[in-house]
Write an enzyme that holds these catalytic residues in place. Structure first.
Site, short mmCIF file in Angstrom:
data_model
loop_
_atom_site.label_atom_id
_atom_site.label_comp_id
_atom_site.label_asym_id
_atom_site.label_seq_id
_atom_site.Cartn_x
_atom_site.Cartn_y
_atom_site.Cartn_z
N GLY A 72 68.83 154.90 46.65
CA GLY A 72 68.45 156.16 46.02
C GLY A 72 68.76 156.11 44.52
O GLY A 72 69.32 155.14 44.02
N SER A 73 68.41 157.18 43.81
CA SER A 73 68.51 157.14 42.35
C SER A 73 69.96 157.11 41.86
O SER A 73 70.27 156.43 40.87
CB SER A 73 67.76 158.33 41.74
OG SER A 73 68.30 159.55 42.19
N ASP A 125 77.39 155.36 47.77
CA ASP A 125 76.02 155.75 48.10
C ASP A 125 75.78 157.19 47.66
O ASP A 125 76.74 157.93 47.39
CB ASP A 125 75.82 155.62 49.63
CG ASP A 125 74.35 155.47 50.03
OD1 ASP A 125 73.47 155.73 49.18
OD2 ASP A 125 74.10 155.13 51.20
N ALA A 130 73.73 161.07 48.41
CA ALA A 130 73.51 161.96 49.56
C ALA A 130 72.50 163.03 49.19
O ALA A 130 72.33 163.34 48.00
CB ALA A 130 74.83 162.61 50.00
N GLY A 145 69.19 160.04 53.79
CA GLY A 145 67.92 159.48 54.28
C GLY A 145 66.70 159.99 53.54
O GLY A 145 65.58 159.67 53.91
N GLU A 178 71.83 152.41 55.78
CA GLU A 178 72.94 153.09 55.09
C GLU A 178 74.06 153.41 56.07
O GLU A 178 75.24 153.25 55.76
CB GLU A 178 72.45 154.38 54.43
CG GLU A 178 71.61 154.13 53.19
CD GLU A 178 70.96 155.38 52.63
OE1 GLU A 178 70.55 155.33 51.47
OE2 GLU A 178 70.87 156.40 53.34
N LYS A 188 73.73 168.89 45.06
CA LYS A 188 73.74 168.42 46.45
C LYS A 188 74.74 169.18 47.34
O LYS A 188 74.75 169.02 48.55
CB LYS A 188 74.07 166.92 46.51
CG LYS A 188 73.15 166.04 45.67
CD LYS A 188 71.74 166.08 46.22
CE LYS A 188 70.76 165.22 45.45
NZ LYS A 188 71.00 163.81 45.49
C1 5RP Z 1 68.42 157.31 50.69
C2 5RP Z 1 69.52 158.28 50.56
C3 5RP Z 1 69.92 158.66 49.17
O1 5RP Z 1 71.22 158.28 48.97
C4 5RP Z 1 69.75 160.15 49.05
O2 5RP Z 1 68.39 160.45 49.31
C5 5RP Z 1 70.12 160.63 47.66
O3 5RP Z 1 69.24 160.12 46.72
P1 5RP Z 1 69.32 160.45 45.18
O4 5RP Z 1 70.57 159.83 44.66
O5 5RP Z 1 68.05 159.83 44.61
O6 5RP Z 1 69.30 161.95 45.02
O7 5RP Z 1 70.10 158.76 51.50
O8 5RP Z 1 68.05 157.14 52.03
#
Ligand code: 5RP
Length: 233
Positions: free
Chosen positions: A36-37, A91, A93, A105, A113, A131
């Site tokens: 993810g970003s 990671d 979320a 996800g 993950e 978030k």
């Molecule tokens: C990917 C994920 C990402 O960690 C989640 O979607 C958060 O993404 P972002 O940092 O782009 O907001 O679970 O499957």
């Protein structure tokens, strides 16, 4: 745990969370790379430490994209054949609720993950403050399903009160996960009891994995406009 000048924009906030989490890495660690970003920002910061500052780590990635990115910085990768326990995984979320109950996800990588997180001694979430929620479920819950079972699983999810939608790519084709499955994005239900729901989802034949991550994260590093805060479970 204040950090001055986090800046207001979302990318800036994600970067501040990633920078804070970089301080958790030590030479010699085996590190899990999320997707993810926000995780991408973290991988870039980590990669710079490996490439330019002699940080010695090895890694396991939760997606092909994250592994490709890590390799571009010279991060060495291992497999679960060689190493069954990671020191730290970082990671992102999609939602973070009390007790660090998570929805993940959004990027479609939830299966790998969850595997990587489950093998980690410390699982740390990096995110901007958007978030944080009181109850999970405004973000549609991703559920990874075996393709042939998709209509059956959709029916079961409807019975639970969800409106499931097959995830599609921008060109309208079905999104296929790294493991070759479909994703059903399940909206329309605020999750009152994530543990009970996780049990229900685990019992549906054809569900490979779901995006509820419960009792997995030890720490969430959350960047807001004025400070970066750390929440423990
Ligand atoms: C990917 C994920 C990402 O960690 C989640 O979607 C958060 O993404 P972002 O940092 O782009 O907001 O679970 O499957």
């Amino acid at each position: 745990m204040a950090e001055s000048g986090t800046g207001g924009n979302q990318v800036g906030l994600k970067l501040h969370a990633a920078q804070r989490a970089l301080g958790l890495v030590e030479s010699g660690m085996t590190v899990g790379l999320g997707s993810g970003s926000t995780a991408t920002l973290w991988i870039k910061l980590l990669g710079e430490q490996v490439r330019n500052h002699g940080l010695k780590i090895c890694a396991i990635a939760s997606s092909e994209d994250s592994e490709r990115l890590g390799r571009s910085y010279g991060i060495p990768f291992v497999t679960f054949e060689e190493c069954q326990s990671l020191d730290l995984t970082v990671d992102g979320a999609d939602e973070i609720a009390p007790k660090l109950a998570l929805i993940k996800g959004g990027g479609g990588k939830l299966l790998r993950e969850k595997i990587v997180a489950s093998a980690s001694k410390r699982f740390v979430i990096v995110a901007d403050e958007s978030k944080v929620v009181e109850k999970l479920g405004r973000f549609p819950l991703p559920v990874e399903v075996i393709r042939m079972a998709c209509p059956l699983v959709s029916g079961s999810l409807r019975e639970l009160g969800f409106t499931p939608t097959i995830r599609v790519n921008p060109d309208g084709s079905n999104y296929i996960t790294d493991e070759g499955n479909f994703i059903l994005d399940c909206s329309g239900l605020l999750i009152e009891d994530p543990y009970a729901l996780a049990r229900e989802l685990d019992s549906i034949v054809g569900v490979v994995e779901h995006g509820l991550f419960l009792d997995m994260a030890n720490l969430a590093v959350i960047a807001g406009k004025h400070e970066v805060v750390e929440r423990t479970s």
